[in-house]
Design an enzyme around this catalytic site. Structure first.
Site, PDB file in Angstrom:
ATOM      1  CG  HIS A  99      -2.113  -0.946   0.978  1.00 60.62           C
ATOM      2  ND1 HIS A  99      -3.401  -0.629   1.334  1.00 60.62           N
ATOM      3  CD2 HIS A  99      -2.180  -2.192   0.435  1.00 60.62           C
ATOM      4  CE1 HIS A  99      -4.210  -1.626   1.022  1.00 60.62           C
ATOM      5  NE2 HIS A  99      -3.484  -2.591   0.483  1.00 60.62           N
ATOM      6  CG  HIS A 269      -4.903 -11.886  -2.172  1.00 64.85           C
ATOM      7  ND1 HIS A 269      -6.028 -11.598  -2.898  1.00 64.85           N
ATOM      8  CD2 HIS A 269      -4.502 -10.706  -1.618  1.00 64.85           C
ATOM      9  CE1 HIS A 269      -6.301 -10.293  -2.799  1.00 64.85           C
ATOM     10  NE2 HIS A 269      -5.383  -9.741  -2.025  1.00 64.85           N
TER      11      HIS A 269
END
Length: 743
Positions: A99, A269
């Site tokens: 991020h 993920h």
């Protein structure tokens, strides 16, 4: 602020034009009670390390191996105030690094991890960055230990790399060199919405409302997101076409193709979980709006258990993607492709997908209890790797070739976390990969021409018949592509002679080709990049300038070293320095585009003013446009632009049908036409701050100062991408890799 949706309601400040329209909502708009420290920095941020602080030098004195060892130990050192899921902080730090870097967008090069902006509003308080304040606090003891030798910006990314390594994942390399800033970068436009992401807010692509693509340089699909809403467009989990469209558009605007998108999504993920096993209505404000006693912590739960561990709420989605969330495995694609999924609600009420009849061995351990088995899950975004035909083909390929997946993820992660750093010469440290990558805009090393060669080529250019205007235009077209945001563009490499830049309308392709062909015939062993800049020097000297510096040593890139698609997004829609406005209707005013371009070039207000005034009288306008020329001594470096703009004997009036883009000046006494100009010209007399600078150059005795200041600002632009001349960063970078280079 609504804790569940992130909705702060309507913005209390009107936004109906001007520079505010360019920059969108400010931190003060979102958080009116925020302390306005910028009053102490009217001329820009102050570095507490001092103006002479050399981060490259400090980084090269770093105990790099010791730092990595400390980061590795931190991964499994779970703290009671924010327990590690599965006993491992690795997934948390991967998300933090992702991020930090994922705000990068190709259109203007802004965002990204390059300066540690995740520490400041608005990024520290975006809904998509929920609870990352805890990740940064976990790193504080390490940052405190190593001090100025490691920036926060570098530490964020290195922590993500170590996290991947510590869980057995593939890493391509690491390059340091991201120097911290110490206040928010206020010139970044994050969007105009007055609400954070929630299920009722319209996305930035809404074909039913005529929005076929995301506005301007923006890359995320909604305010407060890094990429997309994982539950689906506007929270709709059944809009597969819209979800795939959003993913492809947002990732493409962040420099990722479909294969890189699949690799990053699946690789990221493979680790960790999402958090939505609690009541989101009990969460407090984001860090920028939190209580004084919270000391910068945000999203503090009001529940008795503190909202940590088992009860953590971040995105609202709950569960792990794989059955082994703290190790790199091949299981993501197997679980995604082999199971059918049904739509369910998380405990926090979020839409997510759960495997039907999942085998116990494919379930994940509970993050807070390894003896408890819970179902895995997929988001609506994950499901597109199965449902979208293009993504599905890539997913099948990676499932059948795990080595290819590992390599693709490692390279895509490296690109994600380094894309905004610019050329590889800026990288520091022992883990910089030797391989040159196309997105790093590689340029062969140049050769420093001798003084005799420089003089010989200068004499040839001066006698070539090329005009001042032609030489100035070519040099400006080459160098002014530089942008400080991601250190791309610039004169080095001479990419102005290659596609796509050679064909940009703003560069007047036919005229540019003539100048380049002429310079190629005159430059001898000198690089074309140097010859173009040297041509600008000759042009200035013909125009009357003296003491114009020139430093050679640039290299020439090839078409094979140039990612044409990547450079295509850099084509200017407007360039006030050349009085150019393209055919596309602009969403903001021409003068606002000028400020944006000047900001990307790293110019101050006086530097912008002096360059525009000088380029006008030198004849650098696009085409034969005479607007703003404001001189009878065309091609001479005079202060006539300022003198005549401020001349009160003329009166200006908008030209009918021009949309307030063109103006004509008539003599007050006789009424005859004196000059023509554009918005990008008249703003220098209209805006008080710009006019004040213009007056300095229009005053008696101001012409000599103008010429001197113009040459200085011109040279700054010509050398903006010469990181080898900056000294410390580039030279220290090479020194830090000497052992590797020796091999």
């Amino acid at each position: 602020m609504d804790a569940k949706t992130g909705d702060v309601g309507g913005c209390p400040v009107p936004h109906d034009g001007g520079v505010r329209a360019l920059l969108g909502r400010t931190n003060k708009d979102w958080w009116p009670e925020m302390l306005a420290t910028e009053i102490l920095n009217p001329n820009g941020s102050t570095n507490p390390h001092g103006e002479d602080f050399d981060y490259a030098e400090a980084f090269n004195a770093l105990d790099y191996n010791g730092l990595k060892a400390d980061l590795t130990a931190l991964m499994t050192d779970s703290q009671p105030w924010w327990p590690a899921d599965y006993g491992h902080y690795g997934p948390f730090f991967i998300r933090m690094a992702w991020h930090a870097a994922g705000t990068y967008r190709t259109a203007d090069g802004r965002g990204g991890a390059n300066s540690g902006q995740q520490r400041f509003a608005p990024l520290d308080s975006w809904p998509d960055n929920g609870n990352l304040d805890k990740a940064r606090r976990l790193l504080w003891p390490i940052k405190q230990k190593y001090g100025k030798n490691i920036s926060w910006a570098d530490l964020f990314i290195l922590a993500g790399n170590v996290a991947i390594e510590s869980m057995g994942g593939p890493v391509f390399g690491f390059g340091g060199g991201r120097a911290d800033v110490f206040e928010p970068e206020r010139d970044i436009y994050w969007g105009s919405e007055d609400k954070w992401v929630n299920q009722g807010v319209q996305t930035r692509i809404a074909p039913e409302h005529g929005f076929q693509q995301i506005e301007g340089p923006l890359a995320a699909i909604q305010m407060g997101l890094i990429y997309v809403n994982p539950e689906g467009p506007q929270g709709n989990p059944h809009d597969d076409a819209g979800m795939a469209r959003d993913m492809k558009e947002t990732f493409a605007r962040m420099a990722m193709n479909d294969e890189e998108t699949v690799a990053l999504t699946a690789g990221g993920h493979t680790f960790g979980k999402a958090h939505g096993n609690g009541d989101p209505s009990t969460l407090g404000a984001a860090p920028a709006g939190s209580d004084l006693a919270a000391q910068g912590f945000g999203w503090v739960s009001g529940e008795a258990h503190g909202g940590i561990g088992e009860h953590t709420v971040t995105s609202g989605i709950e569960g792990a993607w794989t059955n082994v969330p703290n190790k790199w495995t091949e299981n993501y694609f197997r679980l995604l492709l082999d199971y059918d999924y049904e739509l369910v609600k998380s405990p926090a009420g979020a839409n997510q997908w759960q495997p039907i009849d999942q085998k116990e061995e494919d379930m994940a351990p509970a993050a807070w209890d390894p003896n408890l088995k819970v179902p895995t899950m997929m988001t609506t975004a994950d499901m597109q790797l199965k449902r979208d035909p293009a993504y599905r083909a890539i997913s099948e390929k990676f499932r059948n070739d795990h080595e290819a997946f590992k390599d693709a993820f490692a390279r895509a992660w490296f690109k994600l976390t380094h894309r905004d750093m610019g050329p590889k010469v800026r990288y520091l440290g022992p883990e910089v990969p030797a391989e040159d990558l196309i997105w790093q805009d590689p340029i062969p090393a140049g050769t420093m021409p001798s003084d005799a060669d420089v003089k010989a080529v200068k004499d040839k250019i001066a006698a070539s018949g090329l005009t001042v205007s032609q030489l100035i235009k070519a040099a400006w077209a080459s160098a002014s592509t530089y942008r400080k945001s991601d250190h791309r563009g610039g004169a080095n490499g001479a990419r102005v002679a290659l596609a796509p830049q050679k064909d940009w309308d703003v560069n007047e392709p036919q005229l540019l080709a003539k100048v380049i062909d002429t310079l190629n015939g005159l430059r001898g062993s000198m690089s074309l990049a140097d010859a173009i800049v040297l041509g600008g020097v000759v042009g200035l000297e013909k125009a009357g300038a003296t003491n114009v510096p020139f430093t050679g040593g640039r290299g020439d890139a090839t078409a094979e070293q140039t990612d044409a698609d990547s450079f295509a997004v850099m084509e200017p829609e407007a360039d006030a320095f050349r009085n150019y406005v393209g055919k596309k209707k602009l969403a903001v005013k021409t003068e606002e585009m000028m400020l944006d371009r000047a900001s990307l070039l790293g110019l101050s207000v006086p530097e912008m003013v002096v360059l525009v005034g000088g380029l006008r009288v030198l004849g650098a306008n696009h085409g034969e446009r005479g607007h703003g020329h404001l001189t009878k001594r065309s091609g001479q470096l005079t202060n006539d632009f300022f003198v005549n703009l401020l001349d009160m004997t003329n009166v200006w009036k908008a030209v009918d049908g021009s949309g307030d883009e063109e103006y004509v000046a008539t003599d007050r006494a006789g009424g005859h036409e004196a000059w023509r100009a554009t918005r990008a010209d008249l703003i220098f007399g209209s805006n008080a701050e710009l006019r004040a600078v213009c007056e300095v150059y229009a005053e008696k005795g101001g012409e000599a100062k103008f010429a001197k200041d113009f040459v200085k600002a011109w040279t700054k632009v010509m050398n903006a991408d010469r990181f080898d001349l900056a000294g410390s960063n580039a030279k220290a970078s090479a020194a830090s890799r000497e052992p590797e280079l020796a091999k």
